[in-house]
Write a protein that holds these residues in place. Structure first.
Motif, mmCIF file in Angstrom:
data_model
loop_
_atom_site.group_PDB
_atom_site.id
_atom_site.type_symbol
_atom_site.label_atom_id
_atom_site.label_comp_id
_atom_site.label_asym_id
_atom_site.label_seq_id
_atom_site.Cartn_x
_atom_site.Cartn_y
_atom_site.Cartn_z
ATOM 1 N N ILE A 32 0.874 -1.170 0.000
ATOM 2 C CA ILE A 32 0.000 0.000 0.000
ATOM 3 C C ILE A 32 0.905 1.211 0.000
ATOM 4 N N SER A 33 0.735 2.025 -0.993
ATOM 5 C CA SER A 33 1.586 3.208 -1.069
ATOM 6 C C SER A 33 0.881 4.379 -0.417
ATOM 7 N N LYS A 34 1.662 5.293 0.096
ATOM 8 C CA LYS A 34 1.105 6.479 0.713
ATOM 9 C C LYS A 34 0.649 7.427 -0.385
ATOM 10 N N VAL A 35 -0.512 8.007 -0.167
ATOM 11 C CA VAL A 35 -1.037 8.962 -1.128
ATOM 12 C C VAL A 35 -0.913 10.334 -0.509
ATOM 13 N N SER A 36 -0.161 11.172 -1.133
ATOM 14 C CA SER A 36 -0.002 12.521 -0.614
ATOM 15 C C SER A 36 -1.132 13.388 -1.149
ATOM 16 N N PRO A 37 -1.501 14.417 -0.402
ATOM 17 C CA PRO A 37 -2.601 15.260 -0.867
ATOM 18 C C PRO A 37 -2.270 16.033 -2.138
ATOM 19 N N ASN A 38 -1.016 16.246 -2.402
ATOM 20 C CA ASN A 38 -0.618 16.972 -3.598
ATOM 21 C C ASN A 38 -0.076 15.978 -4.621
ATOM 22 N N LEU A 39 -0.977 15.376 -5.358
ATOM 23 C CA LEU A 39 -0.556 14.395 -6.351
ATOM 24 C C LEU A 39 -0.137 15.101 -7.625
ATOM 25 N N SER A 40 0.931 14.637 -8.157
ATOM 26 C CA SER A 40 1.347 15.187 -9.437
ATOM 27 C C SER A 40 0.604 14.439 -10.538
ATOM 28 N N TRP A 47 -2.036 5.855 -8.811
ATOM 29 C CA TRP A 47 -2.982 5.815 -7.700
ATOM 30 C C TRP A 47 -4.327 5.282 -8.172
ATOM 31 N N ALA A 48 -4.788 5.717 -9.317
ATOM 32 C CA ALA A 48 -6.067 5.250 -9.855
ATOM 33 C C ALA A 48 -6.005 3.762 -10.167
ATOM 34 N N LYS A 49 -4.889 3.291 -10.667
ATOM 35 C CA LYS A 49 -4.716 1.872 -10.972
ATOM 36 C C LYS A 49 -4.797 1.038 -9.700
ATOM 37 N N GLN A 50 -4.149 1.504 -8.631
ATOM 38 C CA GLN A 50 -4.208 0.778 -7.365
ATOM 39 C C GLN A 50 -5.636 0.756 -6.823
ATOM 40 N N ALA A 51 -6.333 1.873 -6.922
ATOM 41 C CA ALA A 51 -7.708 1.933 -6.419
ATOM 42 C C ALA A 51 -8.616 0.999 -7.201
ATOM 43 N N THR A 52 -8.476 0.961 -8.517
ATOM 44 C CA THR A 52 -9.321 0.061 -9.313
ATOM 45 C C THR A 52 -8.968 -1.392 -9.056
ATOM 46 N N ASP A 53 -7.698 -1.704 -8.802
ATOM 47 C CA ASP A 53 -7.320 -3.074 -8.465
ATOM 48 C C ASP A 53 -7.966 -3.518 -7.155
ATOM 49 N N ILE A 54 -7.952 -2.641 -6.168
ATOM 50 C CA ILE A 54 -8.563 -2.968 -4.878
ATOM 51 C C ILE A 54 -10.068 -3.153 -5.041
ATOM 52 N N LEU A 55 -10.713 -2.256 -5.782
ATOM 53 C CA LEU A 55 -12.157 -2.370 -5.989
ATOM 54 C C LEU A 55 -12.518 -3.590 -6.818
ATOM 55 N N ALA A 56 -11.640 -4.009 -7.720
ATOM 56 C CA ALA A 56 -11.907 -5.202 -8.526
ATOM 57 C C ALA A 56 -11.845 -6.467 -7.680
ATOM 58 N N GLU A 57 -10.981 -6.489 -6.669
ATOM 59 C CA GLU A 57 -10.849 -7.653 -5.804
ATOM 60 C C GLU A 57 -11.870 -7.669 -4.675
#
Length: 147
Positions: A32-40, A47-57
């Protein structure tokens, strides 16, 4: 004359290295990677890829929890369903009770039906026997006939 005391205190600071997994917990190999409030803009797709992977599982994970704890989940669902049903019934009854003249009318109907039921089925022994026969007939229809 007032004496003032000046004292200087020195504070030592030390740094402590904290391991990545201080409790030694098994993380299951995932990271799990840390998500900073100031995303580049470059970090956003990761970050979106990780979120969709979690939601897919998630459905498979919830399905596994349900299969392992089926009776507990069903019991909790039934319990909460009963609570919601009782609260809904009480809300409907309180809303009906607020309608003028409706509550006294329902009370009169209830008193009248109770009086008729007592007169029809409970005063004489033959009618009580008829009532028990009807109850037994209904039970056998619902539960099945005794062997």
């Amino acid at each position: 004359m007032s004496d003032t005391l000046e004292s200087t205190q020195s504070v030592e600071t030390t740094t402590v290295d904290i391991p990545a997994n201080p409790l030694g917990l098994n993380t299951g190999g995932g990271s799990i990677s840390k998500v900073s409030p100031n995303l580049s803009a470059a970090e956003l797709p990761d970050w979106a890829k990780q979120a969709t992977d979690i939601l897919a599982e998630l459905p498979a994970y919830l399905g596994q929890i349900y299969q392992n704890n089926k009776s507990a989940v069903l019991t909790l669902g039934l319990f909460f369903g009963i609570i919601v049903g009782v609260k809904l019934t009480l809300a409907i009854l309180s809303a009906i009770n607020e309608i003028p003249l409706l509550a006294p009318t329902f009370e009169l109907v209830g008193i009248g039906y109770t009086s008729w039921f007592v007169y029809r089925y409970l005063l004489q022994a033959s009618t009580r026997k008829e009532l028990t026969d009807e109850i037994d007939s209904f039970k056998s229809e619902v539960l099945g006939k005794k062997k």
